[in-house]
Motif scaffolding. Structure first.
Motif, PDB file in Angstrom:
ATOM      1  N   GLU A  10     -59.827  18.944  57.055  1.00  5.32           N
ATOM      2  CA  GLU A  10     -59.678  19.150  58.673  1.00  5.32           C
ATOM      3  C   GLU A  10     -60.733  20.312  58.642  1.00  5.32           C
ATOM      4  OE1 GLU A  10     -56.630  21.503  61.272  1.00  5.32           O
ATOM      5  OE2 GLU A  10     -55.803  19.908  59.864  1.00  5.32           O
ATOM      6  N   SER A  11     -60.688  21.095  57.819  1.00 10.05           N
ATOM      7  CA  SER A  11     -61.532  22.427  58.019  1.00 10.05           C
ATOM      8  C   SER A  11     -63.013  21.874  57.989  1.00 10.05           C
ATOM      9  CB  SER A  11     -61.621  23.438  56.715  1.00 10.05           C
ATOM     10  OG  SER A  11     -62.449  24.217  57.082  1.00 10.05           O
ATOM     11  N   THR A  12     -63.504  21.025  57.390  1.00  4.30           N
ATOM     12  CA  THR A  12     -65.049  20.659  57.158  1.00  4.30           C
ATOM     13  C   THR A  12     -65.050  19.658  58.446  1.00  4.30           C
ATOM     14  OG1 THR A  12     -64.953  20.300  54.786  1.00  4.30           O
ATOM     15  CG2 THR A  12     -66.427  19.221  55.911  1.00  4.30           C
ATOM     16  N   ALA A  13     -64.210  18.833  58.723  1.00  5.01           N
ATOM     17  CA  ALA A  13     -64.414  18.019  60.007  1.00  5.01           C
ATOM     18  C   ALA A  13     -64.648  18.943  61.322  1.00  5.01           C
ATOM     19  CB  ALA A  13     -63.340  17.030  60.262  1.00  5.01           C
ATOM     20  N   ARG A  14     -63.817  20.079  61.353  1.00 12.72           N
ATOM     21  CA  ARG A  14     -63.767  21.034  62.160  1.00 12.72           C
ATOM     22  C   ARG A  14     -65.332  21.684  62.342  1.00 12.72           C
ATOM     23  NH1 ARG A  14     -60.272  23.489  65.571  1.00 12.72           N
ATOM     24  NH2 ARG A  14     -58.524  22.890  64.162  1.00 12.72           N
ATOM     25  N   THR A  15     -65.678  22.098  61.341  1.00 12.36           N
ATOM     26  CA  THR A  15     -67.064  22.748  61.028  1.00 12.36           C
ATOM     27  C   THR A  15     -68.068  21.749  61.639  1.00 12.36           C
ATOM     28  OG1 THR A  15     -66.243  24.254  59.525  1.00 12.36           O
ATOM     29  CG2 THR A  15     -68.306  24.167  59.699  1.00 12.36           C
ATOM     30  N   TYR A  16     -68.076  20.609  61.223  1.00  5.39           N
ATOM     31  CA  TYR A  16     -68.956  19.586  61.321  1.00  5.39           C
ATOM     32  C   TYR A  16     -69.163  19.178  62.905  1.00  5.39           C
ATOM     33  CZ  TYR A  16     -69.754  18.649  56.308  1.00  5.39           C
ATOM     34  OH  TYR A  16     -70.119  18.643  55.029  1.00  5.39           O
ATOM     35  N   SER A  17     -67.920  19.142  63.355  1.00  5.23           N
ATOM     36  CA  SER A  17     -67.871  18.843  64.969  1.00  5.23           C
ATOM     37  C   SER A  17     -68.351  19.856  65.684  1.00  5.23           C
ATOM     38  CB  SER A  17     -66.475  18.556  65.483  1.00  5.23           C
ATOM     39  OG  SER A  17     -65.811  17.095  64.572  1.00  5.23           O
ATOM     40  N   GLU A  18     -68.127  20.950  65.349  1.00  2.00           N
ATOM     41  CA  GLU A  18     -68.868  22.086  66.125  1.00  2.00           C
ATOM     42  C   GLU A  18     -70.115  22.214  65.840  1.00  2.00           C
ATOM     43  OE1 GLU A  18     -66.713  25.518  64.685  1.00  2.00           O
ATOM     44  OE2 GLU A  18     -64.938  25.480  65.672  1.00  2.00           O
ATOM     45  N   ALA A  19     -70.768  21.769  64.924  1.00  2.00           N
ATOM     46  CA  ALA A  19     -72.323  21.816  64.648  1.00  2.00           C
ATOM     47  C   ALA A  19     -72.800  20.673  65.364  1.00  2.00           C
ATOM     48  CB  ALA A  19     -72.789  21.766  63.235  1.00  2.00           C
ATOM     49  N   ILE A  20     -72.201  19.625  65.238  1.00  2.49           N
ATOM     50  CA  ILE A  20     -72.730  18.281  66.019  1.00  2.49           C
ATOM     51  C   ILE A  20     -72.657  18.489  67.566  1.00  2.49           C
ATOM     52  CG2 ILE A  20     -71.918  15.874  66.420  1.00  2.49           C
ATOM     53  CD1 ILE A  20     -71.084  15.784  63.588  1.00  2.49           C
ATOM     54  N   ARG A  21     -71.755  19.125  67.939  1.00  3.46           N
ATOM     55  CA  ARG A  21     -71.634  19.284  69.503  1.00  3.46           C
ATOM     56  C   ARG A  21     -72.803  20.501  70.094  1.00  3.46           C
ATOM     57  NH1 ARG A  21     -65.164  18.394  69.861  1.00  3.46           N
ATOM     58  NH2 ARG A  21     -65.272  16.342  70.754  1.00  3.46           N
ATOM     59  N   ALA A  22     -72.921  21.172  69.138  1.00  2.00           N
ATOM     60  CA  ALA A  22     -73.899  22.426  69.264  1.00  2.00           C
ATOM     61  C   ALA A  22     -75.297  21.754  69.496  1.00  2.00           C
ATOM     62  CB  ALA A  22     -74.046  23.493  68.275  1.00  2.00           C
ATOM     63  N   ARG A  23     -75.351  20.731  68.799  1.00  2.61           N
ATOM     64  CA  ARG A  23     -76.767  20.077  68.785  1.00  2.61           C
ATOM     65  C   ARG A  23     -76.909  18.969  69.950  1.00  2.61           C
ATOM     66  NH1 ARG A  23     -81.133  21.789  66.259  1.00  2.61           N
ATOM     67  NH2 ARG A  23     -80.655  22.849  64.242  1.00  2.61           N
ATOM     68  N   GLY A  24     -75.750  18.803  70.659  1.00  2.47           N
ATOM     69  CA  GLY A  24     -75.775  17.779  72.071  1.00  2.47           C
ATOM     70  C   GLY A  24     -75.342  16.465  71.677  1.00  2.47           C
ATOM     71  N   ALA A  25     -74.684  16.153  70.462  1.00  2.00           N
ATOM     72  CA  ALA A  25     -74.214  14.925  70.156  1.00  2.00           C
ATOM     73  C   ALA A  25     -72.973  14.959  70.047  1.00  2.00           C
ATOM     74  CB  ALA A  25     -74.932  14.494  68.816  1.00  2.00           C
ATOM     75  N   GLU A  26     -72.006  13.827  69.789  1.00  2.00           N
ATOM     76  CA  GLU A  26     -70.542  13.804  69.728  1.00  2.00           C
ATOM     77  C   GLU A  26     -70.249  13.393  68.246  1.00  2.00           C
ATOM     78  OE1 GLU A  26     -67.048  14.525  71.447  1.00  2.00           O
ATOM     79  OE2 GLU A  26     -68.869  14.860  72.215  1.00  2.00           O
ATOM     80  N   PRO A  27     -69.295  13.882  67.890  1.00  2.00           N
ATOM     81  CA  PRO A  27     -68.853  13.578  66.416  1.00  2.00           C
ATOM     82  C   PRO A  27     -67.748  12.409  66.750  1.00  2.00           C
ATOM     83  CG  PRO A  27     -67.622  15.428  67.140  1.00  2.00           C
ATOM     84  CD  PRO A  27     -68.552  15.270  68.295  1.00  2.00           C
TER      85      PRO A  27
END
Length: 257
Positions: free
Chosen positions: A127-144
């Protein structure tokens, strides 16, 4: 990719899965699965392990389904995977950062180790990793999006466990979940003689990878894969039934009218 809009409602869902000779019935009151209304993604990155890359990779079959729909997709669509055999989701941190910076992605698919979402010793880190990755992905304008994996052969109880785990995580992180595992359960219940697993009982057979690709097509593009003329070399009847199982699963999971 301009925007994603998620819709939530409250409902009670009866999820009946009959696998092999064991019937597993899951009845739970839950929020509906987040639904993403999106422009059709033209660039998709798959992050995962051998569940993603077996049988020449899910994205290869997804691309061929897209080309079967529209031959011009061959030039427009860019699909890529970053996979490591046996990897946990956290193992991709360095590589994901580099790939996110390499181009503009529309969607990034996150696939963890096959029990990460449900194992009590791994779920919190997942869960922690998925949260971190999702935030990074959205910061780049993509959707996880989260890849709900499937039950091992002979362990049908995993289907309901995985569905519950991924639905919880999807709601908590406001991330779309791709219900591949539920499609596996439906296909094994309804398609006579279908074999979705490799002999090792965990990895997908070609039919399993094809089914997963059809679920991604239906989920990400909001269209039925049933009419598409691509069967990955499978028996035509089996391939059609797999596409039907994919569309039925996705339609029910997202409450598509």
């Amino acid at each position: 990719m301009n925007s994603y809009r998620y819709f939530r409602t409250m409902k009670c869902l009866l999820l009946g899965l009959v696998l092999a000779t064991l019937e597993v019935t899951l009845v739970q009151a839950r929020e509906s699965t987040p639904i993403a209304e999106m422009e059709p993604p033209e660039s998709i990155l798959f992050v995962g392990n051998s569940f993603t890359f077996y049988n020449n990779a899910i994205y290869t079959h997804l691309r061929k389904l897209l080309v079967a729909e529209d031959a011009s997709s061959r030039q427009r669509i860019f699909l890529k995977s970053m996979t490591t055999s046996g990897a946990m989701l956290a193992d991709h941190a360095g590589g994901l950062e580099q790939l996110l910076a390499s181009r503009n992605w529309d969607v990034v698919v996150l696939q963890g180790q096959s029990r990460e979402a449900i194992d009590k010793d791994m779920a919190a880190a997942f869960e922690s990793t998925a949260r971190t990755y999702s935030e990074a992905i959205r910061a780049r304008g993509a959707e996880p999006v989260l890849f709900m994996t499937w039950a091992y052969a002979g362990q049908p109880e995993m289907t309901a466990e995985l569905a519950t785990g991924f639905e919880y995580l999807g709601r908590k992180l406001d991330v779309m979940v791709i219900p591949v595992g539920l499609a596996f359960g439906r296909a094994m219940d309804t398609i006579n003689g279908v074999v979705l697993h490799d002999p090792d009982t965990k990895h997908p057979s070609l039919a399993g990878t094809y089914l997963a690709a059809a679920v991604f097509y239906a989920s990400l593009y909001g269209k039925s894969p049933v009419p598409l003329d691509y069967n990955a070399g499978l028996d035509e009847t089996i391939a059609l039934q797999l596409r039907q199982a994919a569309w039925q699963t996705v339609s029910e999971y997202y409450s598509v009218e």
